[in-house]
Scaffold this motif. Structure first.
Motif, PDB file in Angstrom:
ATOM      1  N   TYR B  64       0.833  -1.203   0.000  1.00  0.00           N
ATOM      2  CA  TYR B  64       0.000   0.000   0.000  1.00  0.00           C
ATOM      3  C   TYR B  64       0.868   1.254   0.000  1.00  0.00           C
ATOM      4  O   TYR B  64       0.601   2.220  -0.715  1.00  0.00           O
ATOM      5  CB  TYR B  64      -0.926   0.007   1.226  1.00  0.00           C
ATOM      6  N   LEU B  65       1.908   1.214   0.811  1.00  0.00           N
ATOM      7  CA  LEU B  65       2.785   2.392   0.869  1.00  0.00           C
ATOM      8  C   LEU B  65       3.482   2.608  -0.464  1.00  0.00           C
ATOM      9  O   LEU B  65       3.675   3.739  -0.908  1.00  0.00           O
ATOM     10  CB  LEU B  65       3.809   2.235   2.000  1.00  0.00           C
ATOM     11  N   ARG B  66       3.827   1.522  -1.084  1.00  0.00           N
ATOM     12  CA  ARG B  66       4.477   1.657  -2.373  1.00  0.00           C
ATOM     13  C   ARG B  66       3.496   2.245  -3.397  1.00  0.00           C
ATOM     14  O   ARG B  66       3.846   3.105  -4.188  1.00  0.00           O
ATOM     15  CB  ARG B  66       4.970   0.294  -2.840  1.00  0.00           C
ATOM     16  N   PHE B  67       2.272   1.771  -3.374  1.00  0.00           N
ATOM     17  CA  PHE B  67       1.248   2.343  -4.247  1.00  0.00           C
ATOM     18  C   PHE B  67       1.068   3.828  -3.952  1.00  0.00           C
ATOM     19  O   PHE B  67       0.959   4.651  -4.859  1.00  0.00           O
ATOM     20  CB  PHE B  67      -0.100   1.633  -4.038  1.00  0.00           C
ATOM     21  N   ALA B  68       1.007   4.146  -2.667  1.00  0.00           N
ATOM     22  CA  ALA B  68       0.802   5.540  -2.278  1.00  0.00           C
ATOM     23  C   ALA B  68       1.942   6.407  -2.797  1.00  0.00           C
ATOM     24  O   ALA B  68       1.723   7.479  -3.364  1.00  0.00           O
ATOM     25  CB  ALA B  68       0.690   5.644  -0.757  1.00  0.00           C
ATOM     26  N   GLU B  69       3.163   5.936  -2.634  1.00  0.00           N
ATOM     27  CA  GLU B  69       4.311   6.712  -3.107  1.00  0.00           C
ATOM     28  C   GLU B  69       4.267   6.891  -4.618  1.00  0.00           C
ATOM     29  O   GLU B  69       4.512   7.975  -5.135  1.00  0.00           O
ATOM     30  CB  GLU B  69       5.613   6.023  -2.700  1.00  0.00           C
ATOM     31  N   ALA B  70       3.959   5.809  -5.299  1.00  0.00           N
ATOM     32  CA  ALA B  70       3.891   5.904  -6.758  1.00  0.00           C
ATOM     33  C   ALA B  70       2.802   6.893  -7.164  1.00  0.00           C
ATOM     34  O   ALA B  70       2.970   7.675  -8.109  1.00  0.00           O
ATOM     35  CB  ALA B  70       3.617   4.532  -7.361  1.00  0.00           C
ATOM     36  N   THR B  71       1.709   6.891  -6.443  1.00  0.00           N
ATOM     37  CA  THR B  71       0.615   7.811  -6.754  1.00  0.00           C
ATOM     38  C   THR B  71       1.016   9.247  -6.434  1.00  0.00           C
ATOM     39  O   THR B  71       0.745  10.172  -7.204  1.00  0.00           O
ATOM     40  CB  THR B  71      -0.642   7.422  -5.947  1.00  0.00           C
ATOM     41  N   ASN B  72       1.671   9.426  -5.334  1.00  0.00           N
ATOM     42  CA  ASN B  72       2.150  10.764  -4.967  1.00  0.00           C
ATOM     43  C   ASN B  72       3.076  11.353  -6.041  1.00  0.00           C
ATOM     44  O   ASN B  72       3.114  12.559  -6.253  1.00  0.00           O
ATOM     45  CB  ASN B  72       2.933  10.718  -3.647  1.00  0.00           C
ATOM     46  N   LEU B  74       2.963  11.135  -9.165  1.00  0.00           N
ATOM     47  CA  LEU B  74       2.380  11.273 -10.502  1.00  0.00           C
ATOM     48  C   LEU B  74       2.435  12.690 -11.052  1.00  0.00           C
ATOM     49  O   LEU B  74       2.108  12.914 -12.198  1.00  0.00           O
ATOM     50  CB  LEU B  74       0.914  10.819 -10.489  1.00  0.00           C
ATOM     51  N   ASP B  75       2.853  13.650 -10.259  1.00  0.00           N
ATOM     52  CA  ASP B  75       2.761  15.047 -10.698  1.00  0.00           C
ATOM     53  C   ASP B  75       3.522  15.318 -11.988  1.00  0.00           C
ATOM     54  O   ASP B  75       3.054  16.063 -12.830  1.00  0.00           O
ATOM     55  CB  ASP B  75       3.212  15.994  -9.587  1.00  0.00           C
ATOM     56  N   TYR B  77       3.982  13.530 -14.505  1.00  0.00           N
ATOM     57  CA  TYR B  77       3.169  13.087 -15.633  1.00  0.00           C
ATOM     58  C   TYR B  77       2.007  14.045 -15.879  1.00  0.00           C
ATOM     59  O   TYR B  77       1.728  14.453 -16.985  1.00  0.00           O
ATOM     60  CB  TYR B  77       2.652  11.684 -15.324  1.00  0.00           C
ATOM     61  N   GLU B  78       1.357  14.460 -14.826  1.00  0.00           N
ATOM     62  CA  GLU B  78       0.164  15.284 -14.975  1.00  0.00           C
ATOM     63  C   GLU B  78       0.466  16.671 -15.514  1.00  0.00           C
ATOM     64  O   GLU B  78      -0.323  17.251 -16.237  1.00  0.00           O
ATOM     65  CB  GLU B  78      -0.553  15.414 -13.631  1.00  0.00           C
ATOM     66  N   VAL B  88       7.274   7.519 -17.244  1.00  0.00           N
ATOM     67  CA  VAL B  88       7.318   6.127 -16.806  1.00  0.00           C
ATOM     68  C   VAL B  88       8.650   5.842 -16.134  1.00  0.00           C
ATOM     69  O   VAL B  88       8.717   5.252 -15.068  1.00  0.00           O
ATOM     70  CB  VAL B  88       7.108   5.171 -18.000  1.00  0.00           C
ATOM     71  N   LEU B  91       8.882   7.547 -12.645  1.00  0.00           N
ATOM     72  CA  LEU B  91       8.020   6.947 -11.633  1.00  0.00           C
ATOM     73  C   LEU B  91       8.514   5.581 -11.223  1.00  0.00           C
ATOM     74  O   LEU B  91       8.491   5.230 -10.054  1.00  0.00           O
ATOM     75  CB  LEU B  91       6.589   6.859 -12.178  1.00  0.00           C
TER      76      LEU B  91
END
Lengths: 247, 141
Positions: B64-72, B74-75, B77-78, B88, B91
């Motif tokens: 979950y933490l890894r997902f959270a970090e990857a999501t954090n 994303l800037d 890319y956005e 890619v 990230l």
């Protein structure tokens, strides 16, 4: 010096089946030979037991032997690492007791090969979809983005949990799409449990030789349709590791 | 798998690797094939356990933490400041950093590492060099 030897078993083939043009070396560089009982034969080689197989090149040798034979005809793979006491044990302990099963399996596998498909997401692309589609994820992302982990630990875990759930939902939908397009062209398939967070689908397909082109074409269209979000890899033809009884 | 898997009409999106890498082979043969009543049964040295670990850890706090970090992260890319390939790379590099949260990717890479026959250090290899260096280059750019 007499090293103790065991009889390593790779798989079972027809006793009169044509051998591969190039015979790969067996485990530990040994020569692979057939021990036959009537119509079936075990592929075996003598391996030293004081340094048991189990390393990289042994794994590669096991699969190289089976896949080479699979190119020429049906083969029933035996699980990696199976060693009988000696060649005299092959008929009474393996071929004899299960003779009818082997004959039936080899018959069923004739003219077919296994392909293994592995689809993996381009994780950042799919994560971006997840954020766009889910306001709560976007909110938590903003809240945790620039804060030290200790300060927002519960929020981070929650964020990750939500992202994992959203990814799982995508995975199920995308995997179903892929399977719907491919499965009509195969004789059987097995979906494996995933390994890795970018996992989309891992599955083995048993494909009739005369439908192989259609299978590959279907998979190619899937790969093209998904290519911005995922990579699709195809391994094969392989020995039918997933399509022999597990017990 | 030494024998030809003749490449079909090319130019496609479908990847057709020659399956000679350890990671591919392990995934294909692990726990597969008929079980016989063996005199000796050898197991894969180290590899089996690592692979099983990778499967189990998916639904964990670390993941979950890894997902959270990857999501954090994303800037980049956005903002659209980089093209997709660069994003890619950034990230992926960020997601796999040292901590436990990168453990899964680390394991996958460890299993993937190298096709040479150097057998004794196979368990703790560094991530596949090619990918890593490309990512690094992107980040430095």
């Amino acid at each position: 010096m007499t090293a103790e030897l065991g009889c390593y078993v790779y798989g079972v083939v027809g006793s009169t089946a044509a051998a591969p043009d190039t015979l790969p070396e067996g485990v530990g560089g040994t020569a692979v030979e057939r021990v036959a009982l009537d119509e079936v034969a075990a592929l075996v080689s003598d391996v030293p037991l004081e340094r048991p197989p189990g390393r990289r090149r042994d794994v590669l040798a096991h699969s190289a032997v089976l896949d080479a034979w699979a190119q020429r005809g049906p083969v029933v793979p035996v699980r990696f690492g199976s060693v009988l006491e000696d060649r005299d044990a092959v008929v009474p302990e393996l071929l004899g007791p299960r003779y009818d099963d082997f004959v039936a399996l080899l018959d069923d596998l004739a003219g077919r090969g296994q392909f293994t498909v592995r689809a993996r997401y381009h994780e950042p692309v799919v994560l971006a979809e997840v954020v766009r589609e889910n306001p709560e994820i976007e909110r938590l992302r903003e809240a945790t983005r620039d804060a030290p982990e200790e300060a927002v630990y519960p929020e981070k875990v929650r964020l990750g949990e939500l992202v994992a759930q959203a990814m799982e939902a995508k995975r199920q939908a995308d995997a179903a799409t892929l399977l719907d397009l491919v499965v009509p062209h195969v004789a059987a398939h097995v979906v494996h449990e995933g390994a890795g967070v970018d996992h989309l689908l891992e599955a083995a397909f048993l494909v009739d030789d005369d439908r192989r082109n259609r299978f590959e074409d279907a998979l190619e269209s899937v790969a093209e349709a998904m290519h911005e979000r995922a990579a699709v890899r195809l391994l094969g033809p392989l020995a039918p590791y997933d399509f022999v009884a597990g017990e | 798998m030494t024998v030809s898997t003749q490449p079909r009409r090319g130019g496609g999106y479908l990847e057709r690797p020659a399956p000679s890498g350890l990671a591919d082979v392990i995934e294909v043969i692990l726990d597969k094939g008929i079980v016989i009543d063996a005199y000796v049964r050898v197991s894969l040295v180290g590899i089996e356990i690592l692979t099983i670990d990778a499967r189990i850890v998916i639904a964990s706090v670390d993941t979950y933490l890894r997902f959270a970090e990857a999501t954090n992260r994303l800037d980049l890319y956005e903002k659209g400041g980089k093209d997709l390939t660069e994003a890619v790379g950034d990230l992926a590099e960020g997601g796999a950093k040292k901590k436990t949260s990168g453990a899964i990717q680390g394991v996958k890479h460890a299993i993937t590492g190298g096709d040479d026959d150097d057998e004794d250090d196979q368990e703790r290899r560094r991530p596949a060099k090619k990918t890593t260096s490309r990512r690094r280059r992107t980040e430095d750019a």
